[in-house]
Design a protein around this motif. Structure first.
Motif, short mmCIF file in Angstrom:
data_model
loop_
_atom_site.label_atom_id
_atom_site.label_comp_id
_atom_site.label_asym_id
_atom_site.label_seq_id
_atom_site.Cartn_x
_atom_site.Cartn_y
_atom_site.Cartn_z
N GLY A 362 0.70 -1.35 -0.15
CA GLY A 362 0.22 0.11 -0.25
C GLY A 362 0.52 1.52 -0.18
N SER A 363 1.70 1.30 0.93
CA SER A 363 2.67 2.14 0.99
C SER A 363 3.73 2.57 -0.42
CB SER A 363 3.79 2.58 1.75
OG SER A 363 3.21 2.32 3.71
N ALA A 364 4.07 1.42 -1.01
CA ALA A 364 4.26 1.31 -2.41
C ALA A 364 3.72 2.45 -3.44
CB ALA A 364 4.71 0.81 -2.60
N PHE A 365 2.37 2.17 -3.42
CA PHE A 365 1.79 2.29 -4.45
C PHE A 365 0.89 3.68 -3.72
CE2 PHE A 365 -3.52 3.25 -5.13
CZ PHE A 365 -3.14 3.02 -6.89
N ALA A 366 0.88 4.13 -2.71
CA ALA A 366 0.61 5.41 -2.63
C ALA A 366 1.83 6.50 -3.10
CB ALA A 366 0.88 5.56 -0.95
N VAL A 367 3.45 6.10 -2.72
CA VAL A 367 4.24 6.71 -3.82
C VAL A 367 3.85 7.08 -5.05
CG1 VAL A 367 7.31 6.66 -3.99
CG2 VAL A 367 6.10 5.85 -1.53
N LEU A 368 3.91 5.73 -5.55
CA LEU A 368 3.96 6.16 -7.34
C LEU A 368 2.74 6.98 -7.20
CD1 LEU A 368 3.01 2.84 -9.06
CD2 LEU A 368 1.70 5.06 -8.98
N VAL A 369 1.22 7.13 -6.95
CA VAL A 369 0.87 7.77 -6.78
C VAL A 369 1.11 10.17 -6.74
CG1 VAL A 369 -1.68 8.81 -6.20
CG2 VAL A 369 -1.16 6.49 -6.52
N PHE A 370 1.67 9.24 -4.94
CA PHE A 370 2.26 11.07 -5.00
C PHE A 370 3.06 11.38 -5.85
CE2 PHE A 370 0.10 9.45 -0.50
CZ PHE A 370 -1.01 9.66 -1.08
N GLY A 371 3.85 10.93 -6.12
CA GLY A 371 5.38 10.65 -6.77
C GLY A 371 4.50 11.53 -8.50
N LEU A 372 3.76 10.79 -9.48
CA LEU A 372 3.23 10.83 -10.33
C LEU A 372 2.02 12.67 -10.11
CD1 LEU A 372 1.61 7.49 -11.69
CD2 LEU A 372 3.21 9.21 -12.24
N LEU A 373 1.17 12.54 -8.97
CA LEU A 373 0.88 14.28 -9.18
C LEU A 373 1.82 15.31 -8.93
CD1 LEU A 373 -1.52 13.28 -6.39
CD2 LEU A 373 -2.60 13.62 -9.13
N PHE A 374 3.46 15.02 -8.02
CA PHE A 374 4.10 15.73 -7.12
C PHE A 374 4.66 16.38 -8.90
CE2 PHE A 374 8.41 16.98 -6.73
CZ PHE A 374 8.47 17.98 -5.49
N SER A 375 4.89 15.48 -9.93
CA SER A 375 4.70 15.68 -11.40
C SER A 375 4.83 16.88 -11.68
CB SER A 375 5.53 13.96 -11.94
OG SER A 375 4.25 13.54 -12.69
N GLN A 376 3.52 17.09 -11.70
CA GLN A 376 2.75 17.59 -12.84
C GLN A 376 2.13 19.07 -11.37
OE1 GLN A 376 1.17 16.83 -15.38
NE2 GLN A 376 2.57 14.93 -15.67
N ALA A 377 3.02 19.01 -10.70
CA ALA A 377 2.09 20.04 -9.40
C ALA A 377 2.92 21.11 -10.09
CB ALA A 377 2.08 19.68 -8.02
N ARG A 378 2.58 22.39 -9.59
CA ARG A 378 3.73 24.06 -9.66
C ARG A 378 3.55 24.63 -9.19
NH1 ARG A 378 4.77 20.45 -13.07
NH2 ARG A 378 4.99 21.00 -15.00
N GLY A 379 2.48 24.81 -8.18
CA GLY A 379 2.13 25.44 -6.54
C GLY A 379 3.46 25.37 -5.37
N ALA A 380 3.88 25.66 -4.48
CA ALA A 380 4.39 25.63 -3.66
C ALA A 380 3.57 24.77 -2.40
CB ALA A 380 4.18 27.36 -2.59
N THR A 381 2.67 25.55 -2.06
CA THR A 381 1.97 24.42 -1.41
C THR A 381 1.53 22.86 -1.57
OG1 THR A 381 0.40 26.54 -0.25
CG2 THR A 381 -0.25 24.11 0.21
#
Length: 480
Positions: A362-381
């Motif tokens: 489950g934690s590996a899946f969380a890294v996967l999901v949050f990592g892909l979102l991080f790659s698309q994020a731009r705002g500081a928060t």
């Protein structure tokens, strides 16, 4: 054919009837497993974990003190010399090379000479190596002693995981390892702050980075005196026919548990006699059922290290790739790093409630999901929040797999097996820098997280499909 017997029956068996100490060891383990989670046990885990604090301290300051070494002229930072013998690349490579040697080639030492003996020996090795390294005035001497120090740290790593696993009852192994990791990773902000304060200056005319190194070495010496109160692992003593010593240590823990709880202990569970072990050797690990577990954990460690260090070591660079100014990227990276010791504290809430293998998946899946979102994020928060979530998920993986891989092998070869599989993590850590650099150059931040996604998928498949269940199961039963 397995058979159950009572504790008294097992203890009464002569060694020529039971396989070398195995029935006796199983009976003593059953007594240890029925203990409640007392303050005495938590104190033992704390004392063991203090050694791990300096292991993480040593790994974290590698990147922080490198600029100070370059400033003093010991290391070069130019592109042509970055990977030369006098470059920062060589210093980092010496660190991980020493760790690899310590884990792979010397992981057998705690199995032969005992957890406590090698535990204190490797801590003194680290302290002496660090003191000598801090006194070097040539790049060759600096890198040589960095390599030697790394060997001691590598031995310490595999010893600590096995030591904690064997000193606590089965119902608190997950929480004990989470607490262990929380203590260890408290060194991350401590190392960062001490380096931030000392590296730019030269108190009394001595380079600041030398003080950072000496602080870890002297702290480890102090902890060595404190940890003389930690007993040898009763499970290790029993498997080496030192039954009287094992009995004495377990009786002491039982008496402490009765005093703290104010009630008598429940009777031990029926003992399952474990299978005979031919000999405590590397060849033993290549026989069923350990061969499949060994290969599974080698693949897991290689992939998780690339994914974990691919983010942890590149946070400032990845933030810059997302458009964050270099100064702010360092500030954001420090905020994200604060999550490192918080992750294990959160893991304590669930480490023994949810099956460890599924927490890893489950934690590996969380890294996967949050990592892909991080790659698309731009705002500081969004970047900070997602970075913290990735760190927390990564720490959950770390907590669970340190406990998990120590559980899967018998006491006679536990440290040797841990050393072999953990050395794959060191190889992955070394490879991660080159892999992430290539992905970042050719495909940008999105490419980096695509690579991390592949690694996390491999982690999920290896543990989810091939890993056995371990929560609440005795170590002898898991070994069988």
């Amino acid at each position: 054919m397995q058979r159950t017997l009572t504790t008294d029956d097992a203890l009464a068996l002569p060694l020529d009837v039971a396989e070398p100490g195995q029935a006796v060891a199983a009976a003593l383990s059953a007594r240890l497993d029925r203990l409640p989670a007392t303050w005495q046990l938590w104190k033992l885990v704390l004392l063991i974990s203090l050694g791990g604090f300096f292991e993480v301290y040593d790994l974290i300051f590698t990147g922080y003190i490198a600029p100070g070494m370059a400033k003093s002229g010991l290391l070069q930072t130019t592109t042509s010399n970055l990977f030369g013998f006098n470059g920062i690349g060589a210093f980092v490579a010496a660190t991980f090379s020493g760790l690899f040697i310590g884990t792979f080639f010397f992981g057998w030492l705690p199995d032969k000479f005992g957890r406590r003996s090698v535990f204190t020996f490797s801590l003194l090795w680290y302290s002496i190596g660090s003191i000598v390294m801090a006194m070097q005035h040539s790049s060759e001497g600096l890198i040589l002693w960095r390599f030697i120090t790394g060997i001691g740290v590598g031995i310490e790593i595999v010893t600590i995981d096995s030591y904690v696993t064997e000193m606590v009852p089965q119902q608190m192994r997950g929480r004990a390892m989470a607490f262990n990791q929380a203590i260890m990773f408290a060194a991350a902000p401590a190392s960062a702050l001490l380096s931030w304060w000392l590296v730019p200056i030269a108190p009394f005319g001595i380079d600041g980075w030398r003080y950072v190194v000496l602080a870890g070495a002297l702290g480890a010496v102090i902890v060595w005196f404190v940890r003389r109160a930690v007993p040898e692992s009763p499970r290790w003593l029993a498997t080496h026919h030192r039954t009287e010593e094992a009995e004495r240590e377990i009786a002491r823990l039982e008496q402490a548990a009765v005093r703290e709880s104010g009630r008598e202990l429940p009777p031990p569970a029926p003992v399952v006699t474990p299978p005979a072990h031919r000999r405590a050797s590397l060849a033993e690990l290549w026989k069923p059922p350990y061969r499949a577990r060994l290969l599974m954990l080698i693949a897991f460690n290689l992939c998780q290290a690339i994914g974990y260090y691919g983010f942890a070591n590149w946070v400032p660079t990845l933030l810059i790739g997302q458009g964050v100014h270099v100064t702010r990227s360092l500030l954001y990276a420090f905020v994200i790093a604060i999550a490192l010791p918080c992750g294990p504290l959160l893991a304590m809430l669930v480490a023994d409630r949810i099956e460890r293998k599924w927490l890893i998946v489950g934690s590996a899946f969380a890294v996967l999901v949050f990592g892909l979102l991080f790659s698309q994020a731009r705002g500081a928060t969004a970047l900070i929040v997602l970075g913290i979530l990735i760190s927390l998920a990564g720490q959950m993986i770390s907590v669970c797999y340190h406990a998990y891989q120590a559980e899967l092998f018998p006491t006679a070869v536990r440290c040797r097996a841990n050393g072999v599989v953990y050395s794959a993590s060191r190889v992955g850590a070394m490879m991660s820098g080159f892999i992430i650099a290539a992905l970042l150059r050719d495909f940008g931040v999105q490419g980096v997280f695509a690579g991390i996604t592949c690694c996390m998928l491999a982690v999920m498949v290896s543990i989810g499909a091939f890993g056995p269940r371990t929560n609440g199961v005795s170590l002898d039963e898991i070994s069988g």
